[in-house]
Design an enzyme around this catalytic site. Structure first.
Site, PDB file in Angstrom:
ATOM      1  N   HIS A 109      33.202 -42.921 -12.381  1.00  0.00           N
ATOM      2  CA  HIS A 109      32.177 -42.044 -12.966  1.00  0.00           C
ATOM      3  C   HIS A 109      32.074 -42.225 -14.478  1.00  0.00           C
ATOM      4  O   HIS A 109      31.533 -41.355 -15.166  1.00  0.00           O
ATOM      5  CB  HIS A 109      32.457 -40.579 -12.616  1.00  0.00           C
ATOM      6  N   CYS A 136      21.926 -47.410 -31.844  1.00  0.00           N
ATOM      7  CA  CYS A 136      22.751 -48.352 -31.091  1.00  0.00           C
ATOM      8  C   CYS A 136      23.327 -49.389 -32.054  1.00  0.00           C
ATOM      9  O   CYS A 136      22.575 -50.010 -32.810  1.00  0.00           O
ATOM     10  CB  CYS A 136      21.903 -49.047 -30.014  1.00  0.00           C
ATOM     11  N   GLY A 176      43.962 -34.132  -6.550  1.00  0.00           N
ATOM     12  CA  GLY A 176      43.214 -33.220  -7.417  1.00  0.00           C
ATOM     13  C   GLY A 176      41.720 -33.393  -7.369  1.00  0.00           C
ATOM     14  O   GLY A 176      41.055 -33.309  -8.397  1.00  0.00           O
ATOM     15  N   SER A 178      38.141 -32.162  -5.104  1.00  0.00           N
ATOM     16  CA  SER A 178      37.653 -31.198  -4.107  1.00  0.00           C
ATOM     17  C   SER A 178      36.944 -31.874  -2.946  1.00  0.00           C
ATOM     18  O   SER A 178      36.635 -31.230  -1.946  1.00  0.00           O
ATOM     19  CB  SER A 178      36.690 -30.204  -4.775  1.00  0.00           C
TER      20      SER A 178
HETATM   21  C1  BJW Z   1      44.444 -29.227  -8.834  1.00  0.00           C
HETATM   22  C2  BJW Z   1      44.934 -28.632  -9.968  1.00  0.00           C
HETATM   23  C3  BJW Z   1      46.237 -28.964 -10.308  1.00  0.00           C
HETATM   24  C4  BJW Z   1      42.947 -27.925  -9.748  1.00  0.00           C
HETATM   25  N1  BJW Z   1      46.928 -29.803  -9.552  1.00  0.00           N
HETATM   26  N2  BJW Z   1      45.153 -30.058  -8.073  1.00  0.00           N
HETATM   27  C5  BJW Z   1      23.771 -34.557   0.055  1.00  0.00           C
HETATM   28  C6  BJW Z   1      24.785 -35.035   0.875  1.00  0.00           C
HETATM   29  C7  BJW Z   1      25.622 -36.052   0.444  1.00  0.00           C
HETATM   30  C8  BJW Z   1      25.479 -36.595  -0.812  1.00  0.00           C
HETATM   31  C9  BJW Z   1      24.464 -36.123  -1.609  1.00  0.00           C
HETATM   32  C10 BJW Z   1      23.613 -35.113  -1.184  1.00  0.00           C
HETATM   33  N3  BJW Z   1      22.751 -34.857  -2.182  1.00  0.00           N
HETATM   34  C11 BJW Z   1      23.024 -35.661  -3.223  1.00  0.00           C
HETATM   35  C12 BJW Z   1      24.068 -36.447  -2.886  1.00  0.00           C
HETATM   36  C13 BJW Z   1      24.724 -37.471  -3.728  1.00  0.00           C
HETATM   37  C14 BJW Z   1      25.525 -36.851  -4.864  1.00  0.00           C
HETATM   38  C15 BJW Z   1      26.488 -35.826  -4.284  1.00  0.00           C
HETATM   39  O1  BJW Z   1      27.558 -36.149  -3.824  1.00  0.00           O
HETATM   40  N4  BJW Z   1      26.140 -34.562  -4.330  1.00  0.00           N
HETATM   41  C16 BJW Z   1      26.998 -33.531  -3.752  1.00  0.00           C
HETATM   42  C17 BJW Z   1      27.225 -32.423  -4.772  1.00  0.00           C
HETATM   43  C18 BJW Z   1      26.371 -33.078  -2.449  1.00  0.00           C
HETATM   44  N5  BJW Z   1      26.249 -37.928  -5.482  1.00  0.00           N
HETATM   45  C19 BJW Z   1      25.711 -38.663  -6.442  1.00  0.00           C
HETATM   46  O2  BJW Z   1      24.612 -38.435  -6.905  1.00  0.00           O
HETATM   47  C20 BJW Z   1      26.518 -39.842  -6.902  1.00  0.00           C
HETATM   48  N6  BJW Z   1      25.727 -41.027  -6.807  1.00  0.00           N
HETATM   49  C21 BJW Z   1      25.261 -41.454  -5.649  1.00  0.00           C
HETATM   50  O3  BJW Z   1      25.469 -40.903  -4.574  1.00  0.00           O
HETATM   51  O4  BJW Z   1      24.520 -42.612  -5.790  1.00  0.00           O
HETATM   52  C22 BJW Z   1      23.859 -43.104  -4.633  1.00  0.00           C
HETATM   53  C23 BJW Z   1      24.572 -44.258  -4.067  1.00  0.00           C
HETATM   54  C24 BJW Z   1      25.921 -44.204  -3.801  1.00  0.00           C
HETATM   55  C25 BJW Z   1      26.560 -45.269  -3.238  1.00  0.00           C
HETATM   56  C26 BJW Z   1      25.863 -46.412  -2.973  1.00  0.00           C
HETATM   57  C27 BJW Z   1      24.516 -46.499  -3.252  1.00  0.00           C
HETATM   58  C28 BJW Z   1      23.877 -45.404  -3.790  1.00  0.00           C
HETATM   59  C29 BJW Z   1      26.931 -39.701  -8.343  1.00  0.00           C
HETATM   60  C30 BJW Z   1      27.898 -38.595  -8.522  1.00  0.00           C
HETATM   61  C31 BJW Z   1      28.199 -38.417 -10.003  1.00  0.00           C
HETATM   62  C32 BJW Z   1      29.150 -37.247 -10.251  1.00  0.00           C
HETATM   63  N7  BJW Z   1      29.231 -37.006 -11.657  1.00  0.00           N
HETATM   64  C33 BJW Z   1      30.166 -36.010 -12.122  1.00  0.00           C
HETATM   65  C34 BJW Z   1      30.013 -35.892 -13.642  1.00  0.00           C
HETATM   66  C35 BJW Z   1      30.604 -37.130 -14.324  1.00  0.00           C
HETATM   67  C36 BJW Z   1      30.575 -37.027 -15.796  1.00  0.00           C
HETATM   68  C37 BJW Z   1      31.303 -35.798 -16.303  1.00  0.00           C
HETATM   69  O5  BJW Z   1      32.544 -35.747 -16.242  1.00  0.00           O
HETATM   70  O6  BJW Z   1      30.605 -34.901 -16.767  1.00  0.00           O
HETATM   71  O7  BJW Z   1      31.503 -36.401 -11.795  1.00  0.00           O
HETATM   72  S1  BJW Z   1      30.002 -34.416 -11.320  1.00  0.00           S
HETATM   73  C38 BJW Z   1      31.726 -34.066 -11.297  1.00  0.00           C
HETATM   74  O8  BJW Z   1      32.211 -34.009  -9.925  1.00  0.00           O
HETATM   75  C39 BJW Z   1      32.418 -35.284 -11.936  1.00  0.00           C
HETATM   76  C40 BJW Z   1      33.604 -35.460 -11.045  1.00  0.00           C
HETATM   77  O9  BJW Z   1      34.110 -36.763 -11.174  1.00  0.00           O
HETATM   78  C41 BJW Z   1      33.073 -35.124  -9.684  1.00  0.00           C
HETATM   79  C42 BJW Z   1      34.135 -34.749  -8.685  1.00  0.00           C
HETATM   80  O10 BJW Z   1      34.816 -33.592  -9.078  1.00  0.00           O
HETATM   81  P1  BJW Z   1      36.372 -33.444  -8.781  1.00  0.00           P
HETATM   82  O11 BJW Z   1      37.130 -34.415  -9.588  1.00  0.00           O
HETATM   83  O12 BJW Z   1      36.612 -33.448  -7.344  1.00  0.00           O
HETATM   84  O13 BJW Z   1      36.656 -32.004  -9.428  1.00  0.00           O
HETATM   85  P2  BJW Z   1      36.490 -30.555  -8.771  1.00  0.00           P
HETATM   86  O14 BJW Z   1      36.459 -29.584  -9.887  1.00  0.00           O
HETATM   87  O15 BJW Z   1      35.375 -30.526  -7.810  1.00  0.00           O
HETATM   88  O16 BJW Z   1      37.833 -30.354  -7.932  1.00  0.00           O
HETATM   89  C43 BJW Z   1      39.089 -30.191  -8.583  1.00  0.00           C
HETATM   90  C44 BJW Z   1      40.168 -30.191  -7.514  1.00  0.00           C
HETATM   91  O17 BJW Z   1      41.427 -30.179  -8.169  1.00  0.00           O
HETATM   92  C45 BJW Z   1      40.129 -28.960  -6.597  1.00  0.00           C
HETATM   93  O18 BJW Z   1      40.311 -29.386  -5.256  1.00  0.00           O
HETATM   94  C46 BJW Z   1      41.329 -28.113  -7.061  1.00  0.00           C
HETATM   95  O19 BJW Z   1      41.958 -27.416  -5.987  1.00  0.00           O
HETATM   96  C47 BJW Z   1      42.243 -29.181  -7.596  1.00  0.00           C
HETATM   97  N8  BJW Z   1      43.133 -28.730  -8.667  1.00  0.00           N
HETATM   98  N9  BJW Z   1      43.944 -27.780 -10.500  1.00  0.00           N
HETATM   99  C48 BJW Z   1      46.337 -30.296  -8.422  1.00  0.00           C
HETATM  100  N10 BJW Z   1      46.804 -28.410 -11.429  1.00  0.00           N
END
Ligand code: BJW
Length: 239
Positions: A109, A136, A176, A178
């Site tokens: 990401h 740039c 870590g 979700s």
């Molecule tokens: C602990 C802890 C501790 C806490 N110890 N544990 C409908 C269905 C399916 C998919 C889609 C849909 N509609 C749209 C989509 C696609 C979309 C998507 O998935 N949407 C969903 C929300 C439904 N995805 C996209 O758009 C992606 N691109 C894509 O699909 O392109 C098309 C394509 C793909 C493949 C081939 C060809 C085409 C892009 C996704 C981009 C996500 N961007 C972000 C922001 C990045 C920049 C930034 O940092 O600002 O990425 S969003 C955000 O979420 C960030 C993260 O990387 C990502 C995941 O979050 P993460 O890391 O899981 O964090 P949390 O907060 O959700 O969870 C934390 C966890 O830690 C929890 O479980 C806690 O319990 C735990 N925890 N403390 C251990 N101390």
């Protein structure tokens, strides 16, 4: 160690104890900020100043003296040193894996400490605030510089390399995260279909039932235990 190729996927939870916010926890970023205001290409086109302010604040936080890698980041670096056939894929845009000793984590990401020109595509290391007026360094155009991160609707980086590693891995570890954001959320199913053992480290075990082993608790405790189990070959007995 004879476990075979390993793929590790990390998410925001691994950096929580280092002082960085997660996204979807009760006190996470998305509880305070609307995704469609800061994390889509449309948001950046509509109000780039708002998007820059969001990422500038997070970049400053990442660079604060008190934000440092924790025992989980260091344990993964230890695993990598002992087991070079490991691909570390992180969804995180922070650099805590690098600072914790990992050699070449794959930032699917993007990276907060890099900026990209929307005009010429150049990616450069970046530690300062970005603004609409930022030029740039390569093409000198203003207005197009953006954080080198992957927003919703954009395609994550190096997916082919990740898919190839998933298809050949013997162990898949998710730490870590979700499991709500695709395609990363689907990696465990791909690894399982390829015959991998699947391991989760999180505060609580996920309900999905796709993991064979669970290490519950804060990452700074659960990940060193997970790494010990992998290195000692006691995964089955351990969790
Ligand atoms: C602990 C802890 C501790 C806490 N110890 N544990 C409908 C269905 C399916 C998919 C889609 C849909 N509609 C749209 C989509 C696609 C979309 C998507 O998935 N949407 C969903 C929300 C439904 N995805 C996209 O758009 C992606 N691109 C894509 O699909 O392109 C098309 C394509 C793909 C493949 C081939 C060809 C085409 C892009 C996704 C981009 C996500 N961007 C972000 C922001 C990045 C920049 C930034 O940092 O600002 O990425 S969003 C955000 O979420 C960030 C993260 O990387 C990502 C995941 O979050 P993460 O890391 O899981 O964090 P949390 O907060 O959700 O969870 C934390 C966890 O830690 C929890 O479980 C806690 O319990 C735990 N925890 N403390 C251990 N101390």
């Amino acid at each position: 160690m004879g476990v075979g190729p390993i793929v590790v996927l990390t998410g925001a939870g691994i950096s929580q104890e280092s002082g960085l916010d997660t996204f979807r926890d009760a006190d996470g970023l998305w509880a305070r900020v609307r995704i469609d205001e800061v994390a889509t290409p449309e948001a950046f086109a509509r109000d780039p100043g708002r998007v820059h302010a969001f990422y500038n604040a997070r970049r400053r936080r990442l660079l604060a003296a008190e934000v440092r890698p924790n025992a989980a980041h260091r344990a993964l670096a230890r695993l990598e040193r002992a087991h070079p056939d490991l691909l570390l894929v992180t969804q995180n845009v922070d650099d805590l894996h690098e600072r914790g000793g990992s050699r070449d984590p794959l930032h699917m990401h993007g990276e907060l400490l890099k900026a990209r020109c929307g005009g010429c595509g150049t990616v450069v290391a970046w530690r300062d605030d970005l603004a609409i007026t930022t030029r740039c360094p390569a093409c000198a155009a203003a207005g197009g510089m953006r954080p080198h991160v992957v927003w919703f609707g954009e395609i994550p980086l190096q997916l082919e390399r990740i898919q190839a590693a998933l298809a050949g891995c013997a162990v898949f570890v998710a730490i870590g995260t979700s499991g709500q954001v695709y395609p990363a959320a689907g990696f465990v199913a791909v690894a399982r279909a390829a015959g991998a053992r699947t391991v989760e480290a999180n505060l609580e075990r996920s309900a999905a039932g796709v993991f064979d082993h669970h290490f519950e608790g804060p990452a700074s405790r659960s990940v060193p235990a997970l790494v010990d189990a992998l290195l000692q070959g006691t995964l089955s007995a351990g969790a």
